[in-house]
Scaffold this motif. Structure first.
Motif, short mmCIF file in Angstrom:
data_model
loop_
_atom_site.label_atom_id
_atom_site.label_comp_id
_atom_site.label_asym_id
_atom_site.label_seq_id
_atom_site.Cartn_x
_atom_site.Cartn_y
_atom_site.Cartn_z
N HIS A 28 -27.44 -13.85 -1.47
CA HIS A 28 -26.91 -15.21 -1.27
C HIS A 28 -25.45 -15.23 -1.73
N VAL A 29 -24.56 -14.79 -0.84
CA VAL A 29 -23.12 -14.64 -1.15
C VAL A 29 -22.32 -15.38 -0.09
N LEU A 30 -21.33 -16.17 -0.53
CA LEU A 30 -20.44 -16.87 0.42
C LEU A 30 -19.02 -16.42 0.13
N HIS A 31 -18.40 -15.77 1.13
CA HIS A 31 -17.01 -15.29 0.95
C HIS A 31 -16.05 -16.39 1.39
N MET A 32 -15.60 -17.22 0.44
CA MET A 32 -14.77 -18.37 0.81
C MET A 32 -13.37 -17.94 1.25
N HIS A 33 -12.95 -16.72 0.90
CA HIS A 33 -11.63 -16.24 1.33
C HIS A 33 -11.72 -15.10 2.33
N GLY A 34 -12.89 -14.97 2.99
CA GLY A 34 -13.03 -13.96 4.04
C GLY A 34 -13.46 -12.61 3.50
N THR A 46 -17.80 -16.21 -3.71
CA THR A 46 -16.79 -15.27 -4.19
C THR A 46 -15.45 -15.51 -3.51
N GLN A 47 -14.38 -15.41 -4.33
CA GLN A 47 -13.01 -15.46 -3.81
C GLN A 47 -12.60 -14.07 -3.34
N ASN A 48 -13.43 -13.06 -3.67
CA ASN A 48 -13.09 -11.68 -3.37
C ASN A 48 -13.39 -11.34 -1.92
N ILE A 49 -12.62 -10.42 -1.38
CA ILE A 49 -12.84 -9.99 0.01
C ILE A 49 -13.53 -8.62 0.05
#
Ligand code: BV8
Length: 229
Positions: A100-106, A86-89
């Motif tokens: 299974h979530v990866l926060h690529m923008h924090g 996700t691009q979402n914060i």
């Protein structure tokens, strides 16, 4: 079936969180992409803290929607074969049950100490410069990736893109890189790609298939289709 789902602000729009390009796309008269930068934080930390303190407070008042819940249901079926990048914060994927979530923008609900480098779970404001829970010094910043900073998890994302049988993009305008390039990376190796978005995006033409509509109807319908109804 290995699936990589990329989500953007559009998946949280129906929960009541404004997207970056909503209506006039301005916040207090500022272009959000100009506030989400290290330069803005150096020049006017109070303004940038206010930008994130308001969004962190708003997050406490909203709930995940049917699109987040559908992806959580898919997570229960696919387990490690599904990765949501996700691009979402916001934390709406996790609150809906996705594991299974990866926060690529924090993440908005995390504070990063620029003195000791520790990250702490954080739901309050940072504008009043609270002490870092680890070192006690008042140097906490929002734990988000600003423009010009390096996104998180790029190696894991590239591995997942390489392994994916299906790449699905939900609620993103395809403007911000490197996320906007993921579809070309997937397509270049023959992976099937699907876009679920309210409007055409900058990268719609790169998808095998692109469906138009709100995430709360497109995502549950797609998950039903994938899981066989
Ligand atoms: C990097 C966190 C190097 C903070 C964010 C020139 C050309 C190309 C690239 C660049 C360039 N100049 C600079 C760059 C690089 C720059 C960039 O891409 N700039 C853009 C403006 C051109 N990128 C970076 O700096 C990145 N870092 O490149 O480092 C590097 C690269 C690779 C490997 C190593 C190092 C860092 C970018 C991260 C910035 N931080 N967020 C915060 O949130 O405040 S970006 C932020 O904006 C979001 O995270 C998101 O990524 C982006 C907003 O995009 P969307 O999520 O798509 O939201 P948007 O509002 O745009 O669109 C919403 C969509 O939803 C719409 O399409 C709409 O139709 C749809 N929608 C609305 N409602 C619904 C819906 N869909 C379904 N249902 C609905 N109900």
């Amino acid at each position: 079936m290995r699936v990589l789902v990329l989500t953007g602000a559009g998946i949280s729009a129906e929960s009541g969180l404004p997207t970056f390009r909503d209506a006039d796309g301005l916040w207090e008269g500022h272009d959000p992409t100009a506030v989400a930068t290290p330069e803005a934080y150096a020049a006017d930390p109070d303004l940038v803290h206010r930008f994130y303190d308001e969004r962190r407070a708003a997050l406490a008042r909203v709930e995940p929607n049917a699109a987040h819940r559908a992806l959580a249901r898919l997570d229960q079926h696919l387990g490690d074969d599904l990765l949501v990048v996700t691009q979402n914060i916001d934390d709406l994927h996790e609150r809906a049950g996705s594991r299974h979530v990866l926060h690529m923008h924090g993440r908005l609900r995390s504070a990063w100490c620029t003195a000791c480098d520790e990250r702490s779970h954080w739901t309050g404001s940072l504008g009043d410069r609270p002490p870092c829970p680890a070192c006690g010094r008042p140097y906490l910043r929002p734990d988000v990736v600003w423009f010009g900073e390096v996104p998180h998890g790029m190696e894991q994302i590239e591995r997942a893109l390489w392994a994916a049988d299906l790449f699905v993009s939900v609620g993103t305008s395809g403007v911000v890189y490197p996320a906007a390039a993921f579809v070309q990376y997937a397509a270049a190796q023959g992976t099937r790609t699907l876009e679920l978005n309210l409007d055409a995006s900058d990268t719609s033409d790169d998808f095998t298939e692109s469906r138009r509509g709100p995430a709360t109807s497109l995502v549950p319908a797609w998950v039903d289709e994938l899981l066989g109804g």
